[in-house]
Enzyme design. Structure first.
Site, mmCIF file in Angstrom:
data_model
loop_
_atom_site.group_PDB
_atom_site.id
_atom_site.type_symbol
_atom_site.label_atom_id
_atom_site.label_comp_id
_atom_site.label_asym_id
_atom_site.label_seq_id
_atom_site.Cartn_x
_atom_site.Cartn_y
_atom_site.Cartn_z
ATOM 1 N N HIS A 95 0.841 -1.214 0.000
ATOM 2 C CA HIS A 95 0.000 0.000 0.000
ATOM 3 C C HIS A 95 0.871 1.258 0.000
ATOM 4 C CE1 HIS A 95 -4.015 1.782 1.552
ATOM 5 N NE2 HIS A 95 -3.303 2.733 0.989
ATOM 6 N N HIS A 131 1.264 5.227 -1.960
ATOM 7 C CA HIS A 131 0.746 6.256 -2.869
ATOM 8 C C HIS A 131 1.929 6.940 -3.548
ATOM 9 C CE1 HIS A 131 -3.392 5.855 -1.447
ATOM 10 N NE2 HIS A 131 -2.836 5.633 -0.253
ATOM 11 N N ARG A 188 2.480 9.625 -6.488
ATOM 12 C CA ARG A 188 1.476 10.596 -6.936
ATOM 13 C C ARG A 188 1.426 10.810 -8.443
ATOM 14 N NH1 ARG A 188 -1.896 10.193 -2.740
ATOM 15 N NH2 ARG A 188 -1.107 11.157 -0.825
ATOM 16 N N ASN A 200 -5.328 5.872 -6.668
ATOM 17 C CA ASN A 200 -6.037 7.159 -6.492
ATOM 18 C C ASN A 200 -5.178 8.338 -6.954
ATOM 19 O OD1 ASN A 200 -4.274 6.923 -4.301
ATOM 20 N ND2 ASN A 200 -5.585 8.093 -2.925
ATOM 21 N N HIS A 243 -4.994 -1.307 5.812
ATOM 22 C CA HIS A 243 -4.866 -0.403 6.961
ATOM 23 C C HIS A 243 -5.944 -0.611 8.033
ATOM 24 C CE1 HIS A 243 -7.739 2.030 4.724
ATOM 25 N NE2 HIS A 243 -6.855 2.668 3.999
ATOM 26 N N ASN A 302 -6.226 8.641 7.244
ATOM 27 C CA ASN A 302 -7.449 7.873 7.057
ATOM 28 C C ASN A 302 -7.101 6.419 6.845
ATOM 29 O OD1 ASN A 302 -9.782 9.200 7.368
ATOM 30 N ND2 ASN A 302 -10.242 9.455 5.185
ATOM 31 N N ASP A 354 0.931 2.478 3.746
ATOM 32 C CA ASP A 354 0.019 3.565 3.320
ATOM 33 C C ASP A 354 0.815 4.867 3.184
ATOM 34 O OD1 ASP A 354 -2.158 5.032 2.552
ATOM 35 O OD2 ASP A 354 -3.291 4.762 4.410
HETATM 36 O O1 DOR Z 1 -4.404 8.690 4.911
HETATM 37 C C1 DOR Z 1 -4.697 8.388 3.771
HETATM 38 N N1 DOR Z 1 -4.108 8.969 2.706
HETATM 39 N N2 DOR Z 1 -5.639 7.451 3.575
HETATM 40 C C2 DOR Z 1 -6.109 7.176 2.350
HETATM 41 O O2 DOR Z 1 -6.959 6.340 2.246
HETATM 42 C C3 DOR Z 1 -5.631 7.919 1.159
HETATM 43 C C4 DOR Z 1 -4.283 8.446 1.396
HETATM 44 C C5 DOR Z 1 -3.815 9.437 0.350
HETATM 45 O O3 DOR Z 1 -3.951 9.154 -0.833
HETATM 46 O O4 DOR Z 1 -3.277 10.481 0.714
#
Ligand code: DOR
Length: 452
Positions: free
Chosen positions: A71, A73, A75, A105, A242, A308, A335
């Site tokens: 997990h 991110h 960008r 995302n 998470h 989150n 995450d």
């Molecule tokens: O804390 C978070 N950040 N939870 C998520 O589900 C998305 C993530 C983000 O893309 O920044």
């Protein structure tokens, strides 16, 4: 961070011998001090080396299979100012990871085969293998299933609308039924929007004291229970990512006892930090709280603590640590969520959720190990072979295997310095803290991707 420390997938295969190193391989429970050799990118018999390889003194060091993060991110596309695939991969290599899974995302979201291929192409030559998780729904809008089979053919290893749950039970059921045939797991971000909307931290005494709206445990639990019911009907694999509540953990424990194909991960911050950090505490969940101290004006309402799902209550964080120790929680996933200062140095309510984690994951795990609440072998399994298995991959330190490993000093200390991070982002409340665990070397597919 000096870029010279980082290697890439296209570099020549490496050779070296490490003398008297503690080798941990959860595949067969190995935990022994011995010599370890890598010849031309493969694990070799240390008794049969050429004699010309670099010799490394392994005293006090641990070698483990390369870490896999389910997990992350990155960008790109759309927000390379926050993190690029290249900088995220460097942060991963510095943290001991040899595989990272990029969440979809992005802007636009990774919801069609061409976008999966674009990320994979752009990640070629990065300092870490990048796998892609595709969106479950078109535009991550939660209305219509995306082309899951074609995305799997393009290389998607799993599917998720992470950042949100799939809001509709009927659509979730259709996704699971479809993914059963595709042979990929659904990675669920469990958050019932009607219960969590407008909330910025975990509901409870700390939220009440700080005057912040909290999201209740039921926001996570109801989605997990819904999905487990759908797994029982469809037989598809569900991976809850998470995980942040003891109640959710209990539901997964019961589902697994029924033999259902449900796996889960927890982030280092949901284990080691707690909602008290939003009030300014900087004590780990396993440390005794100091009581109802007034919020520390220097650290309270720090936007870097907004994530989150929100940071757990201390009791839930400790329950999650127990779940990791007993194996109901399969994996640690970071995450890693990079955000620039303008999205974080704002009132807590307005801060974007997320914190970076690739470079501190091992350290937080080792801090838990130092308390005696977690075995090092279990920590290594949760960072390496278990998450790899969930996306259908394996790694091993057996002779003849491609060298895919991390070497670290579990006892050495380092101070988290925003300016020293390999990530382009620095949104972490751990900045300035001293943590155990320094990565010396990361080797992916036989190539050195990071060297201290
Ligand atoms: O804390 C978070 N950040 N939870 C998520 O589900 C998305 C993530 C983000 O893309 O920044």
């Amino acid at each position: 961070m000096n870029p010279a420390r980082f290697g890439q997938a296209g570099d020549p295969p490496t050779s070296f011998v490490v003398r008297r190193v503690r080798v941990i391989d959860p595949n067969d429970g190995t935990d022994a001090v011995r010599d370890l050799a890598v010849l031309d990118g493969h694990i070799a018999d240390p008794a049969r080396t050429r004699g010309s390889e670099e010799e490394i003194d392994g005293d006090g060091l641990v070698v483990a299979p390369g870490f896999c993060d389910l997990h992350v991110h990155l960008r790109e596309p759309g927000d390379g100012g926050a993190e690029t695939i290249a900088s995220g991969a460097r942060a991963a290599a510095r943290g001991g990871f040899t595989t990272i899974c990029a969440m979809p995302n992005t802007t636009p979201p990774l919801d069609e085969p061409a976008r999966i291929r674009w990320v994979l192409e752009r990640a070629r030559g990065a300092s870490c293998r990048v796998r892609v998780i595709g969106s479950v729904t078109v535009g991550r809008a939660g209305e219509q299933l995306a082309e899951l089979a074609s995305m799997a053919d393009a290389g998607a290893v799993a599917f998720s609308d992470d950042g949100a749950s799939i809001p509709d039970a009927r659509l979730t059921r259709a996704a699971l039924a479809y993914l059963r045939g595709v042979g990929r797991p659904l990675v669920e971000h469990a958050e019932e929007p009607s219960l969590a909307a407008g909330s910025v931290m975990r509901a409870g005494p700390t939220a009440a004291r700080l005057g912040l709206r909290g999201w209740p445990v039921s926001a996570e639990l109801t989605v997990i229970e819904r999905d487990i019911a759908l797994v029982a009907e469809t037989g598809a694999a569900l991976h809850v990512t998470h995980l942040s509540t003891a109640a959710g953990l209990d539901a997964i424990r019961r589902a697994r006892a029924r033999g259902l194909p449900v796996t889960c991960d927890v982030t280092p911050h949901h284990l080691a930090l707690s909602d008290e950090w939003v009030g300014g505490s900087r004590r780990f969940s396993w440390e005794e709280p100091t009581g109802e101290a007034a919020p520390d004006p220097d650290t309270a309402y720090d936007g870097s603590c907004r994530v989150n799902p929100p940071l757990a209550s201390r009791a839930d964080a400790l329950a999650l640590l127990d779940g990791l120790r007993d194996g109901v929680i399969d994996a640690i996933a970071t995450d890693h969520a990079p955000h620039p200062p303008e999205r974080k140095l704002v009132p807590f309510d307005d801060a974007a959720p997320g914190m970076i984690g690739l470079e501190t994951a091992l350290s937080l795990g080792l801090a838990a190990v130092e308390t005696g609440r977690l075995e090092l072998l279990r920590l290594v399994a949760a960072l390496s072979i278990r998450p790899a298995e969930i996306i259908g991959e394996r790694r091993s330190l057996a002779i003849g295997e491609p060298a895919d490993l991390v070497m670290f000093d579990p006892a050495a200390r380092w101070t988290v310095d925003r300016d020293e991070l390999a990530s382009d982002a620095s949104n972490t409340p751990l900045a300035g803290m001293e943590l155990p665990g320094v990565v010396h070397l990361t080797v992916a597919d036989g190539r050195i991707t990071y060297r201290r």
